[in-house]
Design an enzyme around this catalytic site. Structure first.
Site, PDB file in Angstrom:
ATOM      1  N   TYR A  23     -24.716  -0.204  11.002  1.00  0.00           N
ATOM      2  CA  TYR A  23     -24.476  -0.139   9.558  1.00  0.00           C
ATOM      3  C   TYR A  23     -23.307  -1.017   9.105  1.00  0.00           C
ATOM      4  O   TYR A  23     -23.296  -1.517   7.984  1.00  0.00           O
ATOM      5  CB  TYR A  23     -24.177   1.305   9.140  1.00  0.00           C
ATOM      6  CG  TYR A  23     -25.367   2.226   9.111  1.00  0.00           C
ATOM      7  CD1 TYR A  23     -26.653   1.758   8.873  1.00  0.00           C
ATOM      8  CD2 TYR A  23     -25.202   3.596   9.315  1.00  0.00           C
ATOM      9  CE1 TYR A  23     -27.731   2.619   8.841  1.00  0.00           C
ATOM     10  CE2 TYR A  23     -26.283   4.466   9.276  1.00  0.00           C
ATOM     11  CZ  TYR A  23     -27.546   3.971   9.041  1.00  0.00           C
ATOM     12  OH  TYR A  23     -28.608   4.831   9.003  1.00  0.00           O
TER      13      TYR A  23
ATOM     14  N   LYS B 226       0.831  -1.207   0.000  1.00  0.00           N
ATOM     15  CA  LYS B 226       0.000   0.000   0.000  1.00  0.00           C
ATOM     16  C   LYS B 226       0.868   1.260   0.000  1.00  0.00           C
ATOM     17  O   LYS B 226       0.587   2.217  -0.735  1.00  0.00           O
ATOM     18  CB  LYS B 226      -0.946  -0.003   1.212  1.00  0.00           C
ATOM     19  CG  LYS B 226      -2.137  -0.945   1.065  1.00  0.00           C
ATOM     20  CD  LYS B 226      -3.078  -0.839   2.259  1.00  0.00           C
ATOM     21  CE  LYS B 226      -4.261  -1.782   2.128  1.00  0.00           C
ATOM     22  NZ  LYS B 226      -5.223  -1.374   1.089  1.00  0.00           N
TER      23      LYS B 226
ATOM     24  N   HIS C 163     -12.700   3.393   4.469  1.00  0.00           N
ATOM     25  CA  HIS C 163     -12.931   1.956   4.639  1.00  0.00           C
ATOM     26  C   HIS C 163     -14.341   1.582   4.199  1.00  0.00           C
ATOM     27  O   HIS C 163     -15.314   1.878   4.886  1.00  0.00           O
ATOM     28  CB  HIS C 163     -12.700   1.564   6.106  1.00  0.00           C
ATOM     29  CG  HIS C 163     -12.937   0.116   6.381  1.00  0.00           C
ATOM     30  ND1 HIS C 163     -13.307  -0.341   7.632  1.00  0.00           N
ATOM     31  CD2 HIS C 163     -12.866  -0.986   5.581  1.00  0.00           C
ATOM     32  CE1 HIS C 163     -13.453  -1.650   7.574  1.00  0.00           C
ATOM     33  NE2 HIS C 163     -13.196  -2.057   6.351  1.00  0.00           N
TER      34      HIS C 163
END
EC number: 4.2.1.17
Length: 715
Positions: free
Chosen positions: A660, A408, A451
């Site tokens: 959620y 990354k 994210h």
């Protein structure tokens, strides 16, 4: 002017026709609160007292009709004794009845949306004309209650019990053509013709061409069903709806019971039945939790909107890393109107990403949610590439490569040199520190975490992670882009696992302890599903991927060694070492077969018991309640720590993140509201009963202080 208030005005339009207009001052939408109800009473009295009035048109001065009752007032009202709640509802209904009983015809002109009390106001009118772009519905079951301003009485008498049950039990918004089809409205017109359509109806009623008294009469009488028809309609509906709603959401079935009980009564007696059932539901913990969730959601939206002022407009996005995740992100961006570049170093990954986006778009076309033309437009908005050639004008780049910090960092440093200086870089990492990744960048102020949860198109949450050097503009722009994608963003500060995964892994830790204590994982799954989770922890681990869980567990153990590091091998270790990786390779805790629809179906596979046998260190007798507590106590305590550590700013955001992000049972409201429902002092005492299980079960000093002072997370 016949009447003028802060929410309602009544004025003459033409030749005896008056307009009763809802336009609540200082608010962007109309809603029924104490002020509006009181003014409606006064407005109806003023109309009744004016002999020149021949007809009334009800309309809105805003872009929407009425969105329903003021939910903030529910919180106070629902604390009242049940008898006072019943009396309050009956008083409100006397106002609606007075409007319905006017000696002149009435027409509701519906624009925007008319929900809950807004639709119930329209049902009290003789006729309803609706804009083609409008939506109507009775969504109260989503708050753990049912309609309380006459919806369970008037709607069945207007459109039939079967249609009314479907509308009320589902709680969905309905389009104009569907409303016209079942008879909920009398006419549908273009938005610019709404007033003209209402005037046409009212004039025809005044002239006698339309018999408004005959139109009104069925709403005042009992339902036109004989005893056998009632039994067939209601008993069948109760069974079906109970199966759909499940045992933890009583409101849909209670609504049917209310309609059934009131079926043989006229309007006034039927409204008494409705009020009694409404009050009972209002006093349940389910209603308290679901209303709390609604208010939390409104708080999230307010906080997200606050970022708009400094956010940069994202006109062109890019995603690094194609495949399933990259394709999902590209789809979500494109279908919501933001063109996106999808870059990878491998052609096969590009094709996988394009296939994923195409499949998702195709599914929407099949379900009638997207036209083929819009599908083509969205696909054209996704531009695949193997190079950085078109990155000069990109406003935000979402990095979605393999979950490896070195990879990354290399990819982020590379793309930073290809974009403009003010472009935002966002890493879709689930566990890796944003501060660590930022060290590879020259402009760390333009870097945040973003994210997404898998599958991207279904999961509503996006965690926006603020690093130590992330600028307010970078955070705000990412929040705005997430909103534009149709997601619910929550801003969190950097730490291992951020909010959701940091809280989830202690839950998995409790599960691992149970399996090591000899508790059957199938039993654990059943208990936690009954508790309200969409799937049990073993099944969830299989869906996430045992390898993903194994890696995440190690990251969390490194970040929080004092309470998340376990020297003993666990069930996840045993499965990982046996290459049982879950759904992805057909075997994890369960084995997986393909069903008729091509979806993986879990089946018990006894060979897993041999794999797990070496990590079972004892055979402990536990109750179902113990199973719940072994798992929920560490999850709740870690949520408390996230709030205390400032990882998340408010209790509302913490709870909504769990609902959620990981499917925390909505009827329980979230981890912190769950603690409130038990009582903070009682929860601390409960946690202390399991203190021997380790630091994950030890309440914080601040939580003990809250318990001592009788405090709650939500007032």
């Amino acid at each position: 002017m016949i009447y003028e208030g802060k929410a309602i005005t009544v004025k003459a339009l033409e030749s005896g026709i008056v307009e009763l207009k809802f336009d609540l001052k200082g608010e962007s939408v109309n809603k029924f609160n104490r002020l509006t109800l009181n003014e409606l009473r006064q407005a109806v009295d003023a109309i009744r007292a004016d002999a020149s009035v021949k007809g009334v048109i009800v309309r809105s001065g805003k872009d929407v009709f009425i969105v329903g009752a003021d939910i903030t007032e529910f919180v106070d009202n629902f604390k009242l004794p049940e008898a006072e709640l019943v009396a309050g509802n009956l008083e409100a209904n006397r106002i609606f009845n007075a409007f319905e009983d006017l000696e002149v015809p009435t027409v509701a002109a519906i624009n925007g949306i008319a929900l809950g009390g807004g639709l119930e106001m329209c049902l009290a009118a003789d006729y309803r004309v609706m804009s083609t772009s409008a939506r109507i519905g009775l969504p109260e079951v989503k708050l753990g209650i049912y309609p309380g301003f006459g919806g369970t009485v008037r709607l069945p008498r207007l459109i039939g019990s079967d249609n009314a049950i479907e509308w009320i039990a589902a709680g969905k918004e309905n389009r104009a053509e569907d409303a016209l089809k079942v008879g909920a409205v009398d006419a549908v017109v273009a938005p610019e013709l709404l007033l003209a359509g209402a005037l046409d109806l009212i004039k025809r009623a005044i002239s006698g061409e339309l018999d408004y008294k005959a139109k009104r009469q069925p709403k005042l009488e009992k339902l036109k069903l004989n005893a056998i028809e009632q039994m067939m309609a209601f008993e069948t509906a109760k069974g079906f709806v109970a199966g759909q709603a499940g045992p933890n959401y009583p409101a849909p079935v209670e609504a049917i019971k209310s309609i059934q009980k009131a079926a043989n009564f006229g309007r006034d007696k039927a409204l008494e039945v409705e009020a009694a059932g409404f009050a009972k539901l209002a006093k349940t913990s389910v209603a308290e939790s679901l209303i709390g969730l609604f208010l939390n959601d409104q708080e999230l939206k307010r906080k997200a909107k606050a970022h708009d002022e400094i956010a940069h407009d994202v006109k062109q996005a890019a995603v690094l890393g194609a495949g399933i995740m990259g394709g999902g992100i590209a789809y979500q961006s494109a279908v919501k109107g933001t063109p996106i570049l999808m870059k990878d170093i491998r052609e096969e990954a590009i094709q996988l990403g394009l296939n994923e986006a195409s499949k998702l778009l195709g599914n929407r076309v099949e379900k009638g949610r997207l036209t083929p033309a819009k599908m083509a437009e969205a696909l054209n908005a996704i531009r695949p590439t193997l190079s950085y050639g078109d990155f000069a004008n990109v406003d935000i780049v979402v990095e979605a490569v393999v979950e490896n910090p070195k990879v990354k960092q290399a990819v982020l440093a590379e793309v930073e040199g290809q974009v403009k200086d003010d472009a935002i870089l966002a890493s879709n990492t689930s566990t890796i520190s944003i501060n660590l990744l930022a060290k590879a960048l020259k402009r760390p102020e333009n870097f945040v975490g973003m994210h997404f949860f898998n599958p991207v198109h279904m999961m509503p949450l996006v965690e926006v992670i603020r690093g130590e050097k992330s600028s307010d503009v970078a955070v705000a722009t990412t929040v705005a882009y997430a909103k534009k994608m149709g997601k619910n963003p929550i801003v969190v500060n950097d730490c291992p696992g951020f909010l959701v995964n940091r809280v989830l892994f202690p839950y998995f830790g409790g599960f691992a302890k149970l399996v090591s204590a000899g508790v059957d994982f199938v039993r654990i799954d059943k208990v936690m599903e009954k508790f309200g989770w969409p799937m049990g922890p073993a099944y969830l681990m299989d869906v996430v991927g045992i390898d993903t869980g194994h890696h995440g567990r190690d990251v969390m153990a490194e970040g929080f060694p004092d309470r998340m590091k376990d020297e003993r091998r666990s069930a996840v270790d045993a499965l990982y070492e046996a290459n049982r990786l879950g759904q992805k390779n057909g075997k994890g805790f369960y084995a997986y077969e393909t069903d008729k629809r091509g979806k993986p179906k879990k089946v018990f596979d006894a060979t897993v018991l041999d794999v797990l046998k070496p990590i079972v260190f004892e055979q402990r007798e536990v109750t179902d309640e113990d199973i719940i507590n072994w798992m929920m106590v560490p999850l709740c305590l870690e949520t408390v720590r996230c709030l205390e550590d400032g990882i998340v700013e408010t209790a509302a955001e913490a709870d909504m993140g769990l609902v959620y992000g990981i499917g925390f049972p909505p009827f329980r409201g979230g981890a912190l509201r769950y603690i409130d429902s038990i009582g903070v002092a009682e929860f601390v005492a409960l946690a202390d009963q399991y203190a021997d299980l380790g630091p994950l079960y030890h309440p914080t000093a601040k939580l003990r202080e809250m318990a001592k002072n009788g405090q709650r997370f939500f007032n």
